[in-house]
Design a protein around this motif. Structure first.
Motif, PDB file in Angstrom:
ATOM      1  N   ALA A  37      28.443 -63.145 -36.111  1.00 12.48           N
ATOM      2  CA  ALA A  37      28.900 -63.319 -37.789  1.00 12.48           C
ATOM      3  C   ALA A  37      28.732 -61.650 -38.406  1.00 12.48           C
ATOM      4  O   ALA A  37      29.388 -61.164 -39.223  1.00 12.48           O
ATOM      5  N   ALA A  38      28.116 -60.771 -37.169  1.00 12.13           N
ATOM      6  CA  ALA A  38      27.769 -59.579 -37.925  1.00 12.13           C
ATOM      7  C   ALA A  38      29.258 -59.047 -36.848  1.00 12.13           C
ATOM      8  O   ALA A  38      30.105 -58.410 -38.041  1.00 12.13           O
ATOM      9  N   ALA A  39      30.040 -58.889 -36.543  1.00 13.80           N
ATOM     10  CA  ALA A  39      31.549 -58.921 -35.257  1.00 13.80           C
ATOM     11  C   ALA A  39      32.299 -59.735 -36.896  1.00 13.80           C
ATOM     12  O   ALA A  39      33.199 -58.522 -36.667  1.00 13.80           O
ATOM     13  N   GLY A  40      31.961 -60.421 -37.197  1.00 17.76           N
ATOM     14  CA  GLY A  40      33.117 -60.900 -38.336  1.00 17.76           C
ATOM     15  C   GLY A  40      34.099 -59.766 -39.483  1.00 17.76           C
ATOM     16  O   GLY A  40      34.174 -59.847 -39.998  1.00 17.76           O
ATOM     17  N   GLY A  41      32.697 -58.467 -40.268  1.00 14.77           N
ATOM     18  CA  GLY A  41      32.683 -57.550 -41.193  1.00 14.77           C
ATOM     19  C   GLY A  41      33.447 -56.805 -40.581  1.00 14.77           C
ATOM     20  O   GLY A  41      32.952 -56.020 -40.117  1.00 14.77           O
ATOM     21  N   ALA A  42      34.431 -57.582 -41.272  1.00 13.61           N
ATOM     22  CA  ALA A  42      35.416 -55.988 -40.888  1.00 13.61           C
ATOM     23  C   ALA A  42      35.289 -55.458 -41.889  1.00 13.61           C
ATOM     24  O   ALA A  42      35.167 -55.783 -43.228  1.00 13.61           O
ATOM     25  N   ALA A  65      30.122 -70.428 -47.305  1.00 11.45           N
ATOM     26  CA  ALA A  65      30.661 -71.192 -46.121  1.00 11.45           C
ATOM     27  C   ALA A  65      32.160 -71.498 -46.396  1.00 11.45           C
ATOM     28  O   ALA A  65      33.047 -71.420 -45.740  1.00 11.45           O
ATOM     29  N   VAL A  66      32.556 -71.836 -47.814  1.00 15.60           N
ATOM     30  CA  VAL A  66      33.652 -71.993 -47.736  1.00 15.60           C
ATOM     31  C   VAL A  66      34.507 -71.452 -47.505  1.00 15.60           C
ATOM     32  O   VAL A  66      36.039 -70.552 -47.606  1.00 15.60           O
ATOM     33  N   LEU A  67      33.789 -69.732 -48.091  1.00 13.78           N
ATOM     34  CA  LEU A  67      34.927 -68.331 -48.575  1.00 13.78           C
ATOM     35  C   LEU A  67      35.378 -67.897 -47.116  1.00 13.78           C
ATOM     36  O   LEU A  67      35.948 -67.509 -46.541  1.00 13.78           O
ATOM     37  N   ALA A  68      33.989 -68.450 -45.844  1.00 13.46           N
ATOM     38  CA  ALA A  68      34.064 -67.798 -44.640  1.00 13.46           C
ATOM     39  C   ALA A  68      35.100 -69.129 -44.130  1.00 13.46           C
ATOM     40  O   ALA A  68      35.834 -68.048 -42.721  1.00 13.46           O
ATOM     41  N   ARG A  69      35.483 -69.735 -44.223  1.00  8.37           N
ATOM     42  CA  ARG A  69      36.477 -70.476 -43.496  1.00  8.37           C
ATOM     43  C   ARG A  69      38.018 -69.806 -44.156  1.00  8.37           C
ATOM     44  O   ARG A  69      39.279 -70.336 -43.005  1.00  8.37           O
ATOM     45  N   GLY A  70      38.070 -69.573 -45.038  1.00 13.72           N
ATOM     46  CA  GLY A  70      39.437 -68.723 -46.091  1.00 13.72           C
ATOM     47  C   GLY A  70      40.141 -67.122 -45.707  1.00 13.72           C
ATOM     48  O   GLY A  70      39.078 -66.903 -44.965  1.00 13.72           O
ATOM     49  N   GLU A  71      40.558 -67.545 -45.979  1.00  9.04           N
ATOM     50  CA  GLU A  71      41.181 -65.757 -45.930  1.00  9.04           C
ATOM     51  C   GLU A  71      40.459 -64.766 -47.219  1.00  9.04           C
ATOM     52  O   GLU A  71      39.294 -65.066 -47.842  1.00  9.04           O
ATOM     53  N   ALA A 126      35.215 -59.922 -50.882  1.00 11.77           N
ATOM     54  CA  ALA A 126      34.367 -60.967 -50.349  1.00 11.77           C
ATOM     55  C   ALA A 126      35.416 -61.280 -48.998  1.00 11.77           C
ATOM     56  O   ALA A 126      35.606 -62.511 -48.069  1.00 11.77           O
ATOM     57  N   ASP A 127      35.374 -60.013 -47.724  1.00  9.34           N
ATOM     58  CA  ASP A 127      35.202 -60.254 -46.628  1.00  9.34           C
ATOM     59  C   ASP A 127      33.882 -60.901 -45.607  1.00  9.34           C
ATOM     60  O   ASP A 127      33.622 -61.257 -45.945  1.00  9.34           O
ATOM     61  N   GLY A 128      34.687 -60.381 -44.254  1.00  2.74           N
ATOM     62  CA  GLY A 128      33.811 -61.031 -42.982  1.00  2.74           C
ATOM     63  C   GLY A 128      31.891 -60.336 -43.663  1.00  2.74           C
ATOM     64  O   GLY A 128      31.477 -60.906 -43.484  1.00  2.74           O
ATOM     65  N   PHE A 129      32.865 -58.731 -43.684  1.00  2.00           N
ATOM     66  CA  PHE A 129      30.962 -57.819 -43.805  1.00  2.00           C
ATOM     67  C   PHE A 129      30.626 -58.710 -45.025  1.00  2.00           C
ATOM     68  O   PHE A 129      28.835 -58.690 -45.229  1.00  2.00           O
ATOM     69  N   ALA A 130      31.256 -58.780 -45.856  1.00  2.00           N
ATOM     70  CA  ALA A 130      29.690 -59.591 -47.380  1.00  2.00           C
ATOM     71  C   ALA A 130      30.075 -61.587 -47.489  1.00  2.00           C
ATOM     72  O   ALA A 130      28.645 -61.112 -47.659  1.00  2.00           O
ATOM     73  N   LEU A 131      30.541 -61.796 -46.646  1.00  2.00           N
ATOM     74  CA  LEU A 131      29.896 -62.806 -46.221  1.00  2.00           C
ATOM     75  C   LEU A 131      28.772 -63.018 -45.527  1.00  2.00           C
ATOM     76  O   LEU A 131      27.866 -63.738 -46.009  1.00  2.00           O
ATOM     77  N   ALA A 132      29.126 -62.510 -44.658  1.00  2.00           N
ATOM     78  CA  ALA A 132      28.050 -62.323 -43.267  1.00  2.00           C
ATOM     79  C   ALA A 132      26.781 -62.155 -44.530  1.00  2.00           C
ATOM     80  O   ALA A 132      25.608 -62.528 -44.188  1.00  2.00           O
ATOM     81  N   LEU A 133      26.682 -60.904 -44.650  1.00  2.00           N
ATOM     82  CA  LEU A 133      25.239 -60.352 -45.572  1.00  2.00           C
ATOM     83  C   LEU A 133      24.527 -61.192 -47.036  1.00  2.00           C
ATOM     84  O   LEU A 133      23.512 -61.418 -47.175  1.00  2.00           O
ATOM     85  N   GLN A 134      26.264 -62.153 -47.280  1.00  3.36           N
ATOM     86  CA  GLN A 134      25.341 -62.758 -48.591  1.00  3.36           C
ATOM     87  C   GLN A 134      25.289 -64.442 -47.547  1.00  3.36           C
ATOM     88  O   GLN A 134      23.643 -64.878 -48.036  1.00  3.36           O
ATOM     89  N   GLY A 135      25.641 -64.600 -46.632  1.00  2.00           N
ATOM     90  CA  GLY A 135      24.772 -65.389 -46.137  1.00  2.00           C
ATOM     91  C   GLY A 135      22.794 -65.337 -45.570  1.00  2.00           C
ATOM     92  O   GLY A 135      22.394 -65.822 -45.589  1.00  2.00           O
ATOM     93  N   LEU A 136      23.019 -63.542 -44.821  1.00 10.85           N
ATOM     94  CA  LEU A 136      21.553 -63.861 -45.034  1.00 10.85           C
ATOM     95  C   LEU A 136      20.852 -63.564 -45.826  1.00 10.85           C
ATOM     96  O   LEU A 136      19.806 -63.907 -45.856  1.00 10.85           O
ATOM     97  N   VAL A 137      20.960 -63.053 -47.033  1.00 14.24           N
ATOM     98  CA  VAL A 137      20.464 -62.681 -48.319  1.00 14.24           C
ATOM     99  C   VAL A 137      19.856 -64.954 -48.839  1.00 14.24           C
ATOM    100  O   VAL A 137      18.796 -64.835 -49.285  1.00 14.24           O
ATOM    101  N   LEU A 138      20.975 -65.557 -48.913  1.00 18.60           N
ATOM    102  CA  LEU A 138      20.460 -66.171 -49.260  1.00 18.60           C
ATOM    103  C   LEU A 138      19.834 -67.494 -48.420  1.00 18.60           C
ATOM    104  O   LEU A 138      18.518 -68.217 -48.491  1.00 18.60           O
TER     105      LEU A 138
END
Lengths: 169, 619, 104, 491
Positions: D484-489, D56-62, D78-90
């Motif tokens: 969340a999925a669209a944020g995954g650049a 969540a912290v990373l998702a708020r930053g660049e 750690a971009d939008g794509f990675a964070l979206a999937l990591q969130g899903l996994v967790l």
């Protein structure tokens, strides 16, 4: 044609020949021994290609550890020491698929790299120091990840083979 | 104000949810919840009506959920204009009548609580379709309705044919829904939006191919829901459900949804002549087929069902001919007339315990309420002045006539002429089956025996209510509706009423009435005997069902057979309805899962090899 | 040196590995065949590394990683084979068919 | 040049937290004797929560990148794509871990080791989402897979469990070998194994048959993870041999990891060869969904039905990847959004179905579909979750999430000009309807009073409710998932 060509061709032929025996011999223990030969010949190839460290690892890890593990497994599963009939199944189909795959790969490789020469005299040597610094300058992440992988494999192997946790009595 | 439109689907939905709670599953509580929900919904619809009619051209949009930008723009909201307001009132009123009626009709039914909740859900889904501002949202309501119809038609689940009919309705409409889904996808892609308003605004700049393909696919969904040829086969069988459900499905919900969708997206359909041609042909075939089959029925409810099919085709035909107001007027008029007829039919069925017309000779003479309802509803359906049916039919015919003349919006002239001729013929056949129905039910002598109007005070009061309500609407609607519902750009403006046309139609209808009356009086014979040996063929709807049965896939037949032999796992066998071939394929595929890991590996590597070789060759 | 020599040798090793995987019924022998496939990968990587003179040493480093992966795989794989042997008294893959699609 | 790569600790925090938690579980389990199951699962959940906070912290930053060779070639982003999937996994882990408690207790599995293996595998999945070079992706793939093979074989005393592990293992390692061989060829052709550098190299070799073959081979291992045809064979056997929560993990987390790798590889590294792999994936998608659905039709047991259904669903998720040769950045971005979005919906509804099946397994023992008759009486909430999940999977309301997901995917197929694929998919959704609804009807219909050898595990019911709530949420506000999925650049 250079000396390197001859040496590497001989080593590669040894490796391939031994590999052919690995997958065809009827004796399980022999297969493990031929695997040693094949892998050791590959280590030779690596030396010619100047990958010293990799060659050492090949001998130590593969021949020293993996094949010994295999032999243990052969013993533990009480495979017959002599010839055994139940080693192979549908060989024809396997041969067809494998040959087709090999032929395709060989044709494609020759088409792309058939006339490429490598000057091995000026090759950069890959000894422990060089590879080690490359590893820690460029490839730390997969290295760290592998340590977790090995730990997981270790724990997993122990869990699977432990006898004392068989519940549901 | 605009967001109040959310209340329309929300209230019955809440009633459905409440009704599904275990604590509310006693009969009085379930009835109280269902009735409160239905009353409130109808009241809200009525309250919302005046402001919508004040300024009929105004569209009130309210978007609650705004999905992300980029590839997918999903907006969920309400789109409340005069069309939605009028149709919502129709749905609300009919649903209320049905709920009240059901309390009496299902008096001894143990499953009443879940039934009431399902009716609420059904109403909610229909209202969602009505107020949806986005096609995806509309699709949700559309699908929920399909599900509810499955549950409600199969209400008497001990009965084989009820389960069969439920599965059939579900599968057949589902076929249409697949087309609908694809159509929404095609249009949404082409226009870059699935919002109804934006989509309609984008119609002029849509590529022609996408427009034609999208509208044709939508038409498939319409055909499924509104029971149009060739997907009409589910409707007559759907009579297996409780009678109030038939009233609900036939009058205000489900089948009306298809017509409503065409009206909602009228500019889209008008922009594609190919689609209008198909729609016109479909309507022409269905209206004749339905009317003829209705005439030949032996069963009261099936007669009404085929009549619905035919009348829906009438509305769609009007819309195809560009007659926006004419089609919608007929929708309203037909909804009241059909609700009335079905509720009256329920009274009769309750009294004689059979659906067979041959057992009903004269029964209505002993049942004044039912008789009155039958006469009002029947004459409206037949289109005899002064009932509104006369005006709505005439305006539909006028629209078809101009289409046949090749003027204005509409299908090609050839299809227009066909449509007009079919429309004219249907008027006469409709008169014939209504006359037959009335002659049978009202002809002397009145039967003896223990026959009385059921002491369902509820049912009587509802019928009375519907009669008064119906009569007033019938007389008032034709005048007011066109000013309420401004036709979208491109459609025919207003309703063309000609006293001459109405008179001619009326004379034709009366002539049919008189002829049949004379015929039946000549020896107390059922006019259906006029058909002779062709009756059987007509009764089965020209054997379309049988045709499907014999088809390669044998969908309905195997569903029927399969369902008959099992219990509640009806869906299980619907699989076989989709195609025994699917199951057979599935069995033959078992080979690939024979459990041997080496064959798995062989298939894997051979598969990879195949792909490697093919891409290496192609590149 | 002709680059083709190690590459073709690699392709042959890979093909022999595939043959072994498909033809062998003894699970341990299948594992050995998989090792051959992985060694074909290593030979490729080293040969390409010598040809490309990659300053990041990608080829050799990756080879080390593949060796490690292979060791981990063998560890887990042999544990699974032993487990199966303890339950079934057999390492014949063709006999491990209790899990399968049911007959209709 | 420093001797060691620069490391951005914060970017790495989520997987690091999970890996450390895994180690902590192992150590604590060695030290403590009592209440080991609760302790292991509790620590696991705590670590999951911590990792989630980091995400969540990373998702708020660049977006952050680390382990870079050059400014442009990094190994971890750690971009939008990675964070979206990591969130899903967790989030999926938060459902699977409580489910595991029942299995750990019933089968007397070693809790510390099991949780450790699960968390290690999940760490691999997290790194997979953020890895940007083929070596990292392959190592992460192995890290996801190897522990799961062990977990599949963990049901003691059951030979079927060992057989399932063996099958999954063999197909897994052979697929990995194919991937590695493909990677070695890619290295030869392009001179690098970083995705962006591979893409540059491939752009220079537009029509190289060897490169095309390498592209196909390198996809194999990821095809195994997502269970696409022809790598799907292990799925039904492994699911039915494994403890149920492990099957749930395989169906959701492991599959998500496979899709993460597949998307990264195809859309970023192999993008210049889209003309090669686009049509191939179209065909594979059609085959996968058709085979999955057809075989699901005839299943009588819950687990095999879910297994084949997960194969079929993978087919739907592959549909957006069927791109045309001239697809540009934008289309690839949209394909990624569509697949990722579907994955999000899929995770919620599949976990619901598996959680309900776990409750069933405990209360009925034998897991035939018929055994769930009357579930609505015995466990009304679980039945509710099950029916909702099945409706979602079928794409029927009230599971609007499933419908939205299907529409998104269908739309991408039509966009790319693969009309035939859209038609195949539409037919498939009709077929799928049959088996999902059949089960739902059985669960809802009244049945004989069922015997219940165990009371339903509270943790399993809780997990089912959590998954059900997630399905409700994604059905009511599907835009959460899509955003969340669209944020995954994708770079």
């Amino acid at each position: 044609m250079t000396t390197f060509d001859v040496v590497i061709a001989l080593l590669a032929a040894t490796s391939v020949g031994a590999a052919a025996l690995v997958v065809t011999t009827r004796q399980v223990v022999h297969a493990a021994l031929w695997l040693v030969v094949s892998l050791a010949a590959l280590a030779g190839c690596y030396v010619v290609l100047a990958a010293e460290l990799v060659a050492w690892v090949q001998v130590l890890v593969y021949v020293g550890a993996v094949v010994v593990l295999m032999l243990f497994a052969v013993m533990l599963t009480r495979a017959p020491i002599g010839r055994s009939a139940d080693t192979d199944g549908a060989r024809l189909g396997a041969a067809v698929v494998a040959t087709a795959m090999t032929a395709t790969l060989v044709v494609l490789l020759l088409k792309s790299f058939g006339d490429v020469r490598v000057d091995l005299k000026a090759r950069p040597v890959g000894n422990g120091e060089v590879i080690g610094s490359a590893l820690f300058r460029s490839w730390v992440l997969p290295f760290e990840l592998l340590s977790l992988l090995l730990l997981a494999a270790l724990v997993g192997a122990v869990v699977l083979t432990r006898d004392d946790i068989e519940g549901e009595q | 104000m605009s967001s109040a439109a959310w209340l329309l689907p929300a209230i019955p939905f809440a009633a459905a949810l409440l009704g599904a709670l275990p604590a509310c599953r006693t009969r009085p509580r379930a009835a109280a919840i269902a009735l409160t929900g239905a009353t409130t919904t109808a009241l809200v619809a009525l309250l919302l009506l005046p402001s919508a009619l004040d300024d009929p051209t105004r569209v009130r949009l309210d978007r609650l959920l705004i999905a992300p930008a980029g590839a997918l723009q999903v907006l969920a909201g309400t789109r409340f204009d005069s069309l939605a307001a009028v149709v919502a009132v129709m749905v609300g009123v009919v649903a209320l009548a049905v709920q009240v009626y059901s309390v009496g009709y299902l008096h001894d039914d143990l499953r009443y609580p879940s039934y009431a909740a399902q009716v609420s859900l059904f109403t909610s889904a229909m209202l969602l379709v009505v107020v949806a501002s986005d096609l995806l949202e509309l699709l949700v309501g559309w699908e929920v309705m399909g599900l509810c119809s499955y549950l409600l038609i199969g209400h008497y689940r001990e009965l084989d044919y009820a389960r069969r009919a439920a599965v059939k309705a579900f599968l057949v409409t589902r076929i249409g829904d697949v087309g609908m889904l694809l159509g929404v996808a095609v249009l949404g892609t082409a226009a870059g939006t699935t919002d109804i308003g934006e989509l309609l605004a984008a119609v002029p700049r849509l590529p022609h191919g996408a427009l034609v393909a999208g509208s044709l696919l939508l038409l498939l969904g319409v055909a499924g829901k509104s029971a149009q040829f060739p997907l009409h086969v589910w409707l007559p069988d759907a009579m297996a459900g409780p009678t109030p459900i038939s009233a609900l499905i036939h009058a205000a919900t489900m089948v009306a949804a298809g017509v409503y969708l065409v009206a909602r997206l009228h500019p889209l359909f008008l922009a594609s002549t190919v689609t209008l041609d198909v729609l016109a042909l479909m309507a022409a075939v269905t209206m004749l087929l339905g009317a003829l089959a209705a005439f030949a029925q032996d069963d009261l409810k099936r007669l009404l069902a085929w009549s619905t099919t035919s009348q829906l085709a009438y509305m769609l035909g009007a819309l195809a001919a560009g007659g926006y107001d004419a089609g919608l007027l007929h929708l309203m008029v037909h909804a009241s007339a059909k609700a009335l007829l079905f509720l009256a039919a329920g009274l009769v069925l309750h009294a004689v315990h059979t659906g067979a017309l041959s057992q009903m000779r004269g029964v209505a003479r002993r049942m004044p309420v039912a008789a009155l309802a039958l006469i009002v509803g029947g004459l409206t359906l037949a289109g005899l002045p002064p009932f509104a049916g006369a005006w709505s039919k005439d305006s539909v015919l006028a629209a078809m006539k101009s289409a046949a003349g090749g003027s204005g919006p509409g299908p090609d002239q050839f299809e227009g002429v066909l449509l007009y001729l079919a429309g004219l013929a249907t008027v006469l056949i409709t008169a014939a089956y209504v006359a037959r129905l009335l002659l049978i039910l009202l002809a002397p002598p009145a039967p003896r025996g223990d026959l009385h109007e059921p002491r369902l005070s509820m049912a009587q009061s509802v019928t009375a209510l519907t009669v008064t309500c119906g009569v007033s609407t019938f007389l008032a609607l034709p005048d007011a509706l066109p000013s309420w519902l401004p036709a979208p750009a491109g459609a025919r403006e207003g309703i063309e009423l000609s006293v001459g046309g109405v008179t001619l139609t009326a004379i034709g209808v009366l002539a049919v009435f008189a002829a049949l009356w004379l015929y039946s009086h000549a020896g107390a014979r059922d006019p259906v005997l006029l058909l002779g040996s062709s009756q059987r063929r007509l009764r089965s709807g020209f054997g379309v069902d049988a045709l499907y049965d014999r088809g390669a896939v044998r969908p309905t037949r195997s569903v029927a057979a399969a369902v008959a032999e099992t219990d509640a796992s009806a869906i299980n066998h619907a699989v076989e309805g989709i195609g025994r071939s699917a199951v057979r394929t599935s069995s033959s595929l078992r080979v690939v899962g024979a459990g041997r890991v080496r064959s798995y590996l062989a298939a894997l590597i051979a598969g990879v090899l195949l792909v490697v070789v093919s891409v290496a060759v192609v590149v | 040196m002709h680059l083709a020599v190690p590459l073709v040798a690699g392709a042959l090793l890979f093909g022999l590995g595939i043959y072994g995987v498909l033809a062998r019924k003894n699970a341990v022998l299948v594992l050995m065949a998989v090792e051959l496939m992985l060694n074909a990968v290593n030979l490729n990587l080293i040969a390409f590394g010598a040809y490309l003179r990659d300053r990041f040493r990608t080829g050799e480093v990756t080879t080390l990683f593949v060796v490690t992966i292979a060791a981990a795989e063998v560890g887990v794989g042999l544990a699974i084979v032993l487990l199966l042997y303890r339950r079934r008294e057999s390492v014949d893959l063709d006999r491990a068919t209790e899990l399968r699609e049911e007959a209709a | 040049m420093s001797l060691v790569q620069h490391v951005d600790g914060l970017a790495l925090a989520p997987p690091t937290a999970l890996a450390l938690t895994a180690a902590a579980v192992l150590v604590v389990d060695l030290l403590v004797r009592r209440r080991r199951v609760e302790l292991a699962v509790g620590i696991g959940l705590l670590g999951t929560a911590v990792a989630l906070v980091f995400v969540a912290v990373l998702a708020r930053g660049e977006p952050r990148a680390t382990f870079c060779l050059t400014a442009h070639a990094c190994s971890y982003e750690a971009d939008g794509f990675a964070l979206a999937l990591q969130g899903l996994v967790l989030l999926a882990l938060a459902v699977v871990l409580p489910l595991l408690t029942g299995a750990l207790r019933d089968h007397r599995l070693p809790p510390g080791e099991a949780v450790f293996l699960l968390l290690s595998s999940a760490t691999g999945a997290m790194v997979m989402a953020a890895g940007r070079d083929v070596i990292t992706l392959v190592v992460a793939l192995e890290l996801v897979s190897l522990p799961t093979f062990v977990l599949v074989g963990l049901r003691p005393g059951d030979p079927r469990s060992a057989e399932a592990a063996l099958k999954a293992f063999l197909i897994g390692v052979v697929s990995t070998a194919l991937t590695l061989y493909g990677a070695s060829l890619l290295y030869g052709v392009t001179g690098s194994l970083h995705l962006d550098l591979i893409a540059e190299g491939l752009s220079a070799h537009r029509h190289d048959p060897l490169a095309a073959a390498a592209v196909v081979l390198v996809v194999a291992g990821f095809g195994f993870k997502v269970a696409a045809v022809p790598f799907h064979f292990w799925v039904p056997d492994a699911y039915s041999g494994a403890p149920l929560p492990v099957a749930a993990y395989l169906a959701v987390v492991s599959k998500a990891a496979g899709f993460a790798g597949l998307l990264l590889l195809l859309l970023r590294g192999l993008a210049p060869y889209v003309g090669t792999w686009g049509p191939v994936l179209g065909v594979l998608a059609a085959l996968t969904m058709s085979l999955g659905n057809l075989l699901a039709l005839r299943q009588r047991t819950v687990i095999r039905l879910l297994a084949w259904s997960s194969v079929a669903q993978a087919g739907y998720m592959l549909v957006p990847l069927a791109l045309h040769a001239d697809a540009g950045r934008k289309q690839m971005q949209e394909a990624s959004t569509a697949t990722l979005g579907y994955l999000g919906f899929y995770a919620a509804m599949t976990l619901g179905a598996f959680a309900a099946a776990s409750v069933l397994a405990r209360s009925h023992g034998a897991l035939t579909i018929e055994a769930s008759r009357g579930l609505v009486r015995v466990a009304p909430w679980t039945a509710g979750v099950l029916v909702l999940s099945l409706a979602s999977l079928a794409g029927l309301p009230p599971g609007v999430g499933g419908l939205v997901a299907k529409v998104v995917v269908l739309r991408s197929a039509v966009d790319a000009g693969y009309t035939w694929l859209a038609v195949v998919m539409a037919v498939n959704t009709v077929i799928a309807l049959a088996y999902y609804l059949r089960w739902a009807v059985v669960a809802l219909s009244p049945g004989a009073a069922t015997e219940r050898p165990f009371p339903p595990a509270r943790a399993a019911v809780g997990a089912a409710l959590v998954a059900g709530a997630a399905t409700v949420v994604v059905s009511v506000v599907p835009q959460l998932v899509m955003r969340a999925a669209a944020g995954g650049a994708l770079g």
